[in-house]
Scaffold this active site. Structure first.
Site, mmCIF file in Angstrom:
data_model
loop_
_atom_site.group_PDB
_atom_site.id
_atom_site.type_symbol
_atom_site.label_atom_id
_atom_site.label_comp_id
_atom_site.label_asym_id
_atom_site.label_seq_id
_atom_site.Cartn_x
_atom_site.Cartn_y
_atom_site.Cartn_z
ATOM 1 N N ASP A 143 0.866 -1.172 0.000
ATOM 2 C CA ASP A 143 0.000 0.000 0.000
ATOM 3 C C ASP A 143 0.910 1.232 0.000
ATOM 4 O O ASP A 143 2.116 1.122 0.232
ATOM 5 C CB ASP A 143 -0.893 -0.045 1.242
ATOM 6 C CG ASP A 143 -1.767 1.173 1.387
ATOM 7 O OD1 ASP A 143 -2.395 1.579 0.395
ATOM 8 O OD2 ASP A 143 -1.819 1.735 2.501
ATOM 9 N N ASP A 158 -0.279 5.046 1.082
ATOM 10 C CA ASP A 158 -0.565 6.029 2.126
ATOM 11 C C ASP A 158 -0.474 5.391 3.512
ATOM 12 O O ASP A 158 -1.097 4.361 3.782
ATOM 13 C CB ASP A 158 -1.954 6.634 1.924
ATOM 14 C CG ASP A 158 -2.073 7.350 0.592
ATOM 15 O OD1 ASP A 158 -1.070 7.902 0.125
ATOM 16 O OD2 ASP A 158 -3.178 7.336 0.015
ATOM 17 N N ASP A 184 -1.519 -0.504 6.062
ATOM 18 C CA ASP A 184 -1.882 0.081 7.355
ATOM 19 C C ASP A 184 -3.360 -0.034 7.656
ATOM 20 O O ASP A 184 -3.782 0.242 8.779
ATOM 21 C CB ASP A 184 -1.537 1.581 7.354
ATOM 22 C CG ASP A 184 -2.474 2.356 6.436
ATOM 23 O OD1 ASP A 184 -3.280 3.171 6.936
ATOM 24 O OD2 ASP A 184 -2.426 2.133 5.210
#
Length: 238
Positions: free
Chosen positions: A22, A24, A199
């Site tokens: 991922d 961000d 996250d």
């Protein structure tokens, strides 16, 4: 889109493993879409910057709650680009990546990506943010490619303000990945080993798909899931 040539050049052999990241709050300390909106507000591309940031904060809240209307969100973030040319936007994105993004990259995450490459693994960034932001950032950190939602262009090469194709959000990330596999000679069907890093609980479908899931700076729901399942929890934010 994505090739496996970079990993092949490291080891002299086609890759037999793939690491998916991922972007961000995994590789980047922050949200590239919000950083981009702040950038174009400063450039004068947004009439009411304060209202846009308020709306972005509300969308961020909905994202973490898992209730975000992604189509509406993407149209919102694309609206300042409507009517602008690819080249005009590309020039601003290049400056944005160098000045606003590079200083916020998390060294631990970037080093993990580079270690996968040194081990001969293909590396791929899949993000819910838009492709015109994600692909240049992925290239800047040395990832072999990026999957993200594509913006639509009119016949003159101008942004229409609409997204197109698969929305790379929640299960859409896995759909985009499967579409990539179907359209590339990756050798994945022969049994690539896979790593995943994210996250967000929104990425649970992708993390459940890979052989080695990792929670990076996880939100509360993903942290709890990772603890219950014995997944590694990594903290790269200094």
């Amino acid at each position: 889109m994505v090739t496996s040539s970079a990993s092949s050049s490291v080891t002299g052999h086609p890759p037999a493993a793939l690491a998916i990241f991922d972007l961000d709050d995994t590789l980047l300390d922050g949200d590239c879409t919000q950083l981009w909106l702040e950038w174009i507000i400063a450039c004068g591309w947004v009439e009411d910057g304060e209202a846009m940031i308020r709306q972005m904060h509300e969308h961020d809240r909905q994202y973490h709650a898992g209730t975000l209307d992604m189509a509406a969100h993407l149209r919102f973030t694309l609206s300042p680009l409507q009517g602008r040319t690819r080249d005009e936007v590309r020039a601003q994105v290049e400056a944005f990546v160098e000045r606003a993004v590079r200083p916020r990259l998390m060294a631990g995450g970037v080093e993990r990506l580079h270690q996968h490459a040194r081990d001969g693994h293909a590396t791929l960034v899949i993000s819910a943010s838009m492709h015109h932001l994600v692909e240049p950032i992925a290239r800047a950190i040395g990832a072999e490619g990026a999957l993200a939602t594509l913006p639509e262009f009119d016949s003159d090469g101008r942004f229409t303000g609409e997204p197109t194709g698969i929305f790379t959000y929640q299960h859409g990330k896995l759909e985009a990945f499967e579409a990539w596999l179907a359209s590339h000679e990756t050798g994945f069907a022969e049994g690539w080993e896979t790593w995943g890093y994210s996250d967000s609980f929104n990425d649970l479908p992708l993390l459940e798909f890979v052989d080695h899931p990792h929670a990076t700076q996880p939100d509360a729901r993903l942290r709890e899931t990772a603890k219950m399942r014995g997944w590694p929890i990594l903290e790269w934010r200094s």
